[in-house]
Design a protein around this motif. Structure first.
Motif, PDB file in Angstrom:
ATOM      1  N   GLY A  97       0.810  -1.207   0.000  1.00 53.00           N
ATOM      2  CA  GLY A  97       0.000   0.000   0.000  1.00 53.00           C
ATOM      3  C   GLY A  97       0.843   1.256   0.000  1.00 53.00           C
ATOM      4  N   SER A  98       1.911   1.255   0.804  1.00 50.67           N
ATOM      5  CA  SER A  98       2.782   2.422   0.871  1.00 50.67           C
ATOM      6  C   SER A  98       3.513   2.640  -0.449  1.00 50.67           C
ATOM      7  N   HIS A  99       3.952   1.547  -1.087  1.00 48.52           N
ATOM      8  CA  HIS A  99       4.617   1.702  -2.376  1.00 48.52           C
ATOM      9  C   HIS A  99       3.659   2.257  -3.425  1.00 48.52           C
ATOM     10  N   ALA A 100       2.411   1.817  -3.397  1.00 47.77           N
ATOM     11  CA  ALA A 100       1.425   2.358  -4.339  1.00 47.77           C
ATOM     12  C   ALA A 100       1.273   3.860  -4.136  1.00 47.77           C
ATOM     13  N   GLU A 101       1.252   4.291  -2.883  1.00 48.71           N
ATOM     14  CA  GLU A 101       1.134   5.714  -2.594  1.00 48.71           C
ATOM     15  C   GLU A 101       2.376   6.479  -3.071  1.00 48.71           C
ATOM     16  N   GLN A 102       3.551   5.875  -2.869  1.00 53.16           N
ATOM     17  CA  GLN A 102       4.788   6.528  -3.316  1.00 53.16           C
ATOM     18  C   GLN A 102       4.818   6.653  -4.835  1.00 53.16           C
ATOM     19  N   PHE A 103       4.351   5.618  -5.522  1.00 56.63           N
ATOM     20  CA  PHE A 103       4.326   5.693  -6.978  1.00 56.63           C
ATOM     21  C   PHE A 103       3.282   6.680  -7.464  1.00 56.63           C
ATOM     22  N   GLU A 104       2.151   6.737  -6.802  1.00 56.10           N
ATOM     23  CA  GLU A 104       1.136   7.703  -7.200  1.00 56.10           C
ATOM     24  C   GLU A 104       1.665   9.127  -7.064  1.00 56.10           C
ATOM     25  N   ARG A 105       2.431   9.371  -6.001  1.00 50.76           N
ATOM     26  CA  ARG A 105       3.044  10.693  -5.831  1.00 50.76           C
ATOM     27  C   ARG A 105       4.049  10.959  -6.949  1.00 50.76           C
ATOM     28  N   LEU A 106       4.862   9.936  -7.284  1.00 50.74           N
ATOM     29  CA  LEU A 106       5.842  10.090  -8.362  1.00 50.74           C
ATOM     30  C   LEU A 106       5.138  10.392  -9.689  1.00 50.74           C
ATOM     31  N   PHE A 107       4.055   9.675  -9.970  1.00 49.76           N
ATOM     32  CA  PHE A 107       3.320   9.924 -11.216  1.00 49.76           C
ATOM     33  C   PHE A 107       2.860  11.374 -11.290  1.00 49.76           C
ATOM     34  N   GLY A 108       2.355  11.870 -10.168  1.00 51.99           N
ATOM     35  CA  GLY A 108       1.883  13.251 -10.140  1.00 51.99           C
ATOM     36  C   GLY A 108       3.010  14.235 -10.398  1.00 51.99           C
ATOM     37  N   GLU A 109       4.160  13.978  -9.796  1.00 52.90           N
ATOM     38  CA  GLU A 109       5.304  14.870  -9.980  1.00 52.90           C
ATOM     39  C   GLU A 109       5.804  14.856 -11.424  1.00 52.90           C
ATOM     40  N   LEU A 110       5.694  13.693 -12.063  1.00 54.06           N
ATOM     41  CA  LEU A 110       6.161  13.570 -13.445  1.00 54.06           C
ATOM     42  C   LEU A 110       5.104  14.027 -14.450  1.00 54.06           C
ATOM     43  N   GLY A 111       3.889  14.251 -13.963  1.00 51.91           N
ATOM     44  CA  GLY A 111       2.813  14.655 -14.858  1.00 51.91           C
ATOM     45  C   GLY A 111       2.364  13.548 -15.779  1.00 51.91           C
ATOM     46  N   ILE A 112       2.404  12.309 -15.293  1.00 59.27           N
ATOM     47  CA  ILE A 112       1.986  11.155 -16.109  1.00 59.27           C
ATOM     48  C   ILE A 112       0.813  10.464 -15.419  1.00 59.27           C
ATOM     49  N   GLU A 113      -0.327  11.069 -15.519  1.00 55.49           N
ATOM     50  CA  GLU A 113      -1.514  10.533 -14.866  1.00 55.49           C
ATOM     51  C   GLU A 113      -1.857   9.145 -15.415  1.00 55.49           C
ATOM     52  N   ARG A 114      -1.997   8.189 -14.525  1.00 56.91           N
ATOM     53  CA  ARG A 114      -2.376   6.815 -14.843  1.00 56.91           C
ATOM     54  C   ARG A 114      -1.545   6.225 -15.994  1.00 56.91           C
ATOM     55  N   PRO A 115      -0.251   6.038 -15.772  1.00 55.05           N
ATOM     56  CA  PRO A 115       0.569   5.397 -16.796  1.00 55.05           C
ATOM     57  C   PRO A 115       0.299   3.896 -16.853  1.00 55.05           C
ATOM     58  N   HIS A 116       0.872   3.231 -17.837  1.00 54.25           N
ATOM     59  CA  HIS A 116       0.914   1.774 -17.862  1.00 54.25           C
ATOM     60  C   HIS A 116       2.097   1.353 -16.995  1.00 54.25           C
ATOM     61  N   VAL A 117       1.948   0.254 -16.266  1.00 53.26           N
ATOM     62  CA  VAL A 117       3.037  -0.194 -15.393  1.00 53.26           C
ATOM     63  C   VAL A 117       3.362  -1.660 -15.667  1.00 53.26           C
ATOM     64  N   VAL A 118       4.639  -1.973 -15.505  1.00 51.70           N
ATOM     65  CA  VAL A 118       5.134  -3.332 -15.698  1.00 51.70           C
ATOM     66  C   VAL A 118       6.013  -3.664 -14.508  1.00 51.70           C
ATOM     67  N   GLY A 119       5.764  -4.804 -13.866  1.00 56.26           N
ATOM     68  CA  GLY A 119       6.549  -5.176 -12.691  1.00 56.26           C
ATOM     69  C   GLY A 119       6.973  -6.627 -12.730  1.00 56.26           C
ATOM     70  N   ASN A 120       8.133  -6.899 -12.163  1.00 53.42           N
ATOM     71  CA  ASN A 120       8.662  -8.254 -12.092  1.00 53.42           C
ATOM     72  C   ASN A 120       8.838  -8.653 -10.629  1.00 53.42           C
ATOM     73  N   SER A 121       8.371  -9.862 -10.277  1.00 55.38           N
ATOM     74  CA  SER A 121       8.568 -10.430  -8.945  1.00 55.38           C
ATOM     75  C   SER A 121       7.891  -9.551  -7.889  1.00 55.38           C
ATOM     76  N   LEU A 122       8.653  -8.997  -6.957  1.00 55.25           N
ATOM     77  CA  LEU A 122       8.068  -8.087  -5.976  1.00 55.25           C
ATOM     78  C   LEU A 122       7.441  -6.884  -6.678  1.00 55.25           C
TER      79      LEU A 122
END
Length: 269
Positions: free
Chosen positions: A67-92
């Motif tokens: 949950g905390s990582h999702a919040e950190q990424f949401e903050r990063l998205f906002g700072e980068l101006g990339i609302e709702r990007p596509h995401v790709v993740g491996n393992s963790l």
């Protein structure tokens, strides 16, 4: 508070894609995938997870939970101006992008051998492989450089991650090993993953791809993922281990693009 997640940006005119690595890894773990996605026109961001690579440990009030990582990424998205990007993740990172897909803060998610689906009986296998690599990372750097010059050693040292460890260069093998040694986020995630169970349904187009020769998170766990998340698309990745982005990067890019196209179709409807 601003985000402290470090990243590499490959600018493109297409939709933004964010790549999230797994425990003990770093942004370089994506191999050729960022360049291949960028060559198809996409705007690509490759991150170092908090406590990994060049990213510092998360500052309070943030932590290491999904949950905390999702919040950190949401903050990063906002700072980068990339609302709702596509995401790709491996393992963790796969478990993290599934959390983002559950929250609907991304347009689509592609999870490669995601954590959170292993039964208790598989825990010794996961722990033994991770501890083997973590312990070995503390050998002298000069010895790592010498040993990794031998293909047989890379096949032994990285057998739990790749079906084709010969595709990993000596420099990347040494860099990954030293990163694993120094990653302050390893132990919090190692102990936290013991209790990690991915069960939340996703609400955006999502693909879960599993390497059919994965030795870390075993292919049988893909069946658990299908049962828990029937709304996702599930794909077996032939001749791929735990990190298919290294074994067959073109296959991974095709999978990501297909997921993004499904998201575009859903939006059009």
């Amino acid at each position: 508070m601003t985000s402290t997640i470090e990243y590499t940006h490959l600018a493109g005119d297409g939709e933004p894609v964010v790549l999230v690595h797994g425990i003990g890894h770093r942004r370089e773990a994506w191999g050729e995938v960022p360049q291949l996605l960028n060559a198809r026109g996409h705007d690509v961001y490759v991150v170092d997870l908090p406590g990994h690579g060049a990213s510092p440990v998360p500052a309070k009030p943030y932590g290491y939970s999904m949950g905390s990582h999702a919040e950190q990424f949401e903050r990063l998205f906002g700072e980068l101006g990339i609302e709702r990007p596509h995401v790709v993740g491996n393992s963790l990172g796969g478990a993290m992008v599934l959390e983002m897909a559950h929250r609907g803060i991304v347009r689509s998610a592609t999870a490669l051998s995601p954590a959170g689906f292993f039964p208790v009986l598989h825990l010794p296998n996961v722990a033994a492989n991770l501890l083997f690599m973590k312990g070995g990372s503390h050998l002298p750097e000069a010895l790592h450089r010498k040993l990794n010059g031998f293909e047989w050693f890379r096949k032994l040292a990285f057998r739990s991650l790749y079906t084709h460890p010969e595709k990993v260069s000596v420099e990347d093998a040494v860099g990954d090993t030293l990163n694993l040694r120094r990653a302050k986020g390893f132990w919090p995630h190692f102990f936290g993953a013991t209790f990690l169970r991915t069960t939340k349904h996703v609400i955006v187009p999502t693909t879960i791809g599993w390497g059919d020769t994965d030795r870390l998170l075993l292919p049988s766990e893909a069946k658990v993922a299908r049962e828990r998340l029937p709304e996702a698309t599930h794909v077996s990745l032939p001749d791929c281990g735990h990190c298919p982005q290294i074994d067959h990067p073109e296959l991974v890019v095709d999978l990501v693009v297909a997921t993004m196209e499904r998201a575009a179709d859903a939006t059009a409807v």
